[in-house]
Write a protein that holds these residues in place. Structure first.
Motif, mmCIF file in Angstrom:
data_model
loop_
_atom_site.group_PDB
_atom_site.id
_atom_site.type_symbol
_atom_site.label_atom_id
_atom_site.label_comp_id
_atom_site.label_asym_id
_atom_site.label_seq_id
_atom_site.Cartn_x
_atom_site.Cartn_y
_atom_site.Cartn_z
ATOM 1 N N VAL A 113 65.384 41.340 69.029
ATOM 2 C CA VAL A 113 66.738 41.837 69.281
ATOM 3 C C VAL A 113 66.611 43.264 69.811
ATOM 4 C CG1 VAL A 113 68.973 42.413 68.251
ATOM 5 C CG2 VAL A 113 67.696 40.426 67.407
ATOM 6 N N MET A 114 67.269 43.544 70.921
ATOM 7 C CA MET A 114 67.191 44.879 71.523
ATOM 8 C C MET A 114 68.463 45.685 71.206
ATOM 9 S SD MET A 114 64.215 44.603 72.851
ATOM 10 C CE MET A 114 64.010 45.962 74.012
ATOM 11 N N LYS A 115 68.383 46.983 71.390
ATOM 12 C CA LYS A 115 69.539 47.839 71.107
ATOM 13 C C LYS A 115 70.774 47.376 71.877
ATOM 14 C CE LYS A 115 67.659 51.933 71.924
ATOM 15 N NZ LYS A 115 67.538 53.422 71.982
ATOM 16 N N ALA A 116 70.562 46.959 73.125
ATOM 17 C CA ALA A 116 71.689 46.540 73.969
ATOM 18 C C ALA A 116 72.356 45.267 73.467
ATOM 19 C CB ALA A 116 71.212 46.344 75.405
ATOM 20 N N ASP A 117 71.649 44.521 72.603
ATOM 21 C CA ASP A 117 72.204 43.274 72.065
ATOM 22 C C ASP A 117 73.178 43.513 70.914
ATOM 23 O OD1 ASP A 117 70.637 41.577 73.745
ATOM 24 O OD2 ASP A 117 68.908 41.866 72.422
ATOM 25 N N LEU A 118 73.162 44.706 70.348
ATOM 26 C CA LEU A 118 74.013 44.994 69.186
ATOM 27 C C LEU A 118 75.471 45.104 69.620
ATOM 28 C CD1 LEU A 118 71.783 47.678 67.429
ATOM 29 C CD2 LEU A 118 71.990 45.244 66.830
ATOM 30 N N GLN A 119 76.342 44.420 68.893
ATOM 31 C CA GLN A 119 77.769 44.407 69.219
ATOM 32 C C GLN A 119 78.544 45.315 68.260
ATOM 33 O OE1 GLN A 119 79.389 40.407 69.991
ATOM 34 N NE2 GLN A 119 77.283 39.623 69.926
ATOM 35 N N GLU A 120 79.307 46.217 68.836
ATOM 36 C CA GLU A 120 80.068 47.181 68.033
ATOM 37 C C GLU A 120 80.950 46.496 66.986
ATOM 38 O OE1 GLU A 120 80.449 51.351 67.588
ATOM 39 O OE2 GLU A 120 79.536 50.427 69.356
ATOM 40 N N GLU A 121 81.545 45.386 67.381
ATOM 41 C CA GLU A 121 82.462 44.677 66.474
ATOM 42 C C GLU A 121 81.794 44.293 65.155
ATOM 43 O OE1 GLU A 121 83.680 40.285 66.608
ATOM 44 O OE2 GLU A 121 85.248 41.265 67.779
ATOM 45 N N ALA A 122 80.515 43.910 65.241
ATOM 46 C CA ALA A 122 79.799 43.494 64.037
ATOM 47 C C ALA A 122 79.794 44.604 62.997
ATOM 48 C CB ALA A 122 78.367 43.104 64.392
ATOM 49 N N PHE A 123 79.672 45.840 63.451
ATOM 50 C CA PHE A 123 79.572 46.987 62.549
ATOM 51 C C PHE A 123 80.951 47.510 62.142
ATOM 52 C CE2 PHE A 123 75.683 46.533 64.887
ATOM 53 C CZ PHE A 123 74.708 46.712 63.912
ATOM 54 N N GLU A 124 81.925 47.355 63.032
ATOM 55 C CA GLU A 124 83.298 47.730 62.685
ATOM 56 C C GLU A 124 83.794 46.903 61.500
ATOM 57 O OE1 GLU A 124 85.418 46.977 66.253
ATOM 58 O OE2 GLU A 124 84.748 48.804 67.267
ATOM 59 N N LYS A 125 83.349 45.651 61.433
ATOM 60 C CA LYS A 125 83.821 44.724 60.388
ATOM 61 C C LYS A 125 82.942 44.737 59.139
ATOM 62 C CE LYS A 125 86.034 41.287 63.400
ATOM 63 N NZ LYS A 125 86.019 39.855 63.806
ATOM 64 N N ALA A 126 81.898 45.558 59.137
ATOM 65 C CA ALA A 126 80.924 45.505 58.034
ATOM 66 C C ALA A 126 81.349 46.382 56.862
ATOM 67 C CB ALA A 126 79.548 45.923 58.539
#
Length: 313
Positions: A113-126
């Motif tokens: 998994v690369m940095k560019a693959d990380l989705q902001e939404e995943a962390f907003e909801k965490a």
């Protein structure tokens, strides 16, 4: 207001080939990996769970995804790369039914998994973001882990870290120590075993290791000690939280079941702020770890919420 957040976990999926007997000559195939177990364990406890990982287009990867989805784990933030192959690990059992990680198989270690693959939404909801050290020994995965940690902190998620040290996967002990310790200033919840505290802080005893960990000012530390329960370190005090004795069948996954319990408690109640809340949190995790040892396998043995009602205090 209803809690619409999820527990977010990042890590590698594995296929565990777990010995059926202490002779270690026959194996069952299971979905595995510490972070997989935690993500599935949280879901089994009735809490929304999301998992960031990478898998491929082969039968083994399909098995992994189907098993995770069967467990109710959200894979919307994961990566599918056709050529990726999921790693395998062979788990042997000792006569005392303890686990030994005997051999790793990893055909595509550089596909991460690369940095560019990380989705902001995943962390907003965490509510909580949880990792193990398994995504920190590969340079690309380490870069992604650091970025994920920063995104989680930016969105106010509690950062949970199970050091889960596997010496076979590191180039050297020193590289392992320095990499893991690099995360500690940002950690809110740290989980490690007694021997990991000794290894990480290079001390003679785990108590000395905890003393040295104080420099990182980690709000909550759990030191697991198998059948002896857990030591919670909170505001400079070491609190012993015993566990109800059980007859173990297989200790594989017990620490992950414990961690799932801790994360559920924190998701629902926030980071423990008093001695009593810390004890209650550890007690809940202990019960899950104990139940897990009464059944064979790792993920297959992870408790469901209803099992706790039948587990005496």
């Amino acid at each position: 207001m209803e809690n619409t957040k999820h527990v977010l976990v990042y890590g590698d999926a594995f296929v565990d080939y777990i010995a059926q007997t202490i002779e270690n000559n026959s194996f069952n195939r299971h979905l595995g990996g510490a972070t997989v177990n935690v993500a599935a364990g949280v879901s089994r406890l009735g809490i929304p769970s999301a998992f960031i990982t990478i898998s491929g287009d082969d039968e083994t990867s399909a098995f992994v995804r189907e098993e995770l989805e069967r467990e109710g784990v959200n894979l919307a933030y994961s990566v599918l790369m056709p050529e990726k192959r999921v790693s395998g690990v062979y788990v042997h059992l000792t006569p005392e039914f303890d686990r030994i990680f005997a051999k790793y198989e990893n055909d595509t270690p550089d596909l991460q998994v690369m940095k560019a693959d990380l989705q902001e939404e995943a962390f907003e909801k965490a509510s909580v973001f949880h990792i193990c050290s398994g995504t920190t020994f590969h340079p690309d995965a380490l870069s992604t882990t650091l970025e994920a940690m920063n995104m989680a902190k930016k969105h106010g998620a509690i950062f949970s870290f199970d050091v889960n040290i596997r010496p076979l996967r590191w180039e050297s002990e020193e590289q392992c120590r320095e990499t893991v310790k690099g995360f500690l200033p940002s950690v809110d919840v740290l989980k490690l075993a007694k021997e990991e505290a000794i290894f990480l802080m290079e001390t003679a005893t785990w108590e000395e290791g905890i003393e040295r960990l104080a420099e990182f000012q980690i709000p909550l530390i759990f030191v697991t000690d198998g059948e002896n329960g857990t030591y919670a370190v909170f505001e400079g005090e070491i609190l012993h939280v015993p566990v109800v004795p059980v007859k173990p069948v297989d200790t594989t996954g017990a620490g992950d079941a414990f961690m799932a319990g801790i994360l559920r408690h924190i998701h629902l109640n926030g980071l423990p702020a008093t001695r009593e809340e810390v004890m209650a949190c550890a007690h809940f995790g202990n019960k899950l770890g104990a139940i897990c040892t009464t059944k064979p396998g790792a993920l297959t043995a992870l408790p469901r919420l209803e099992e706790l009602e039948n587990f005496f205090d």
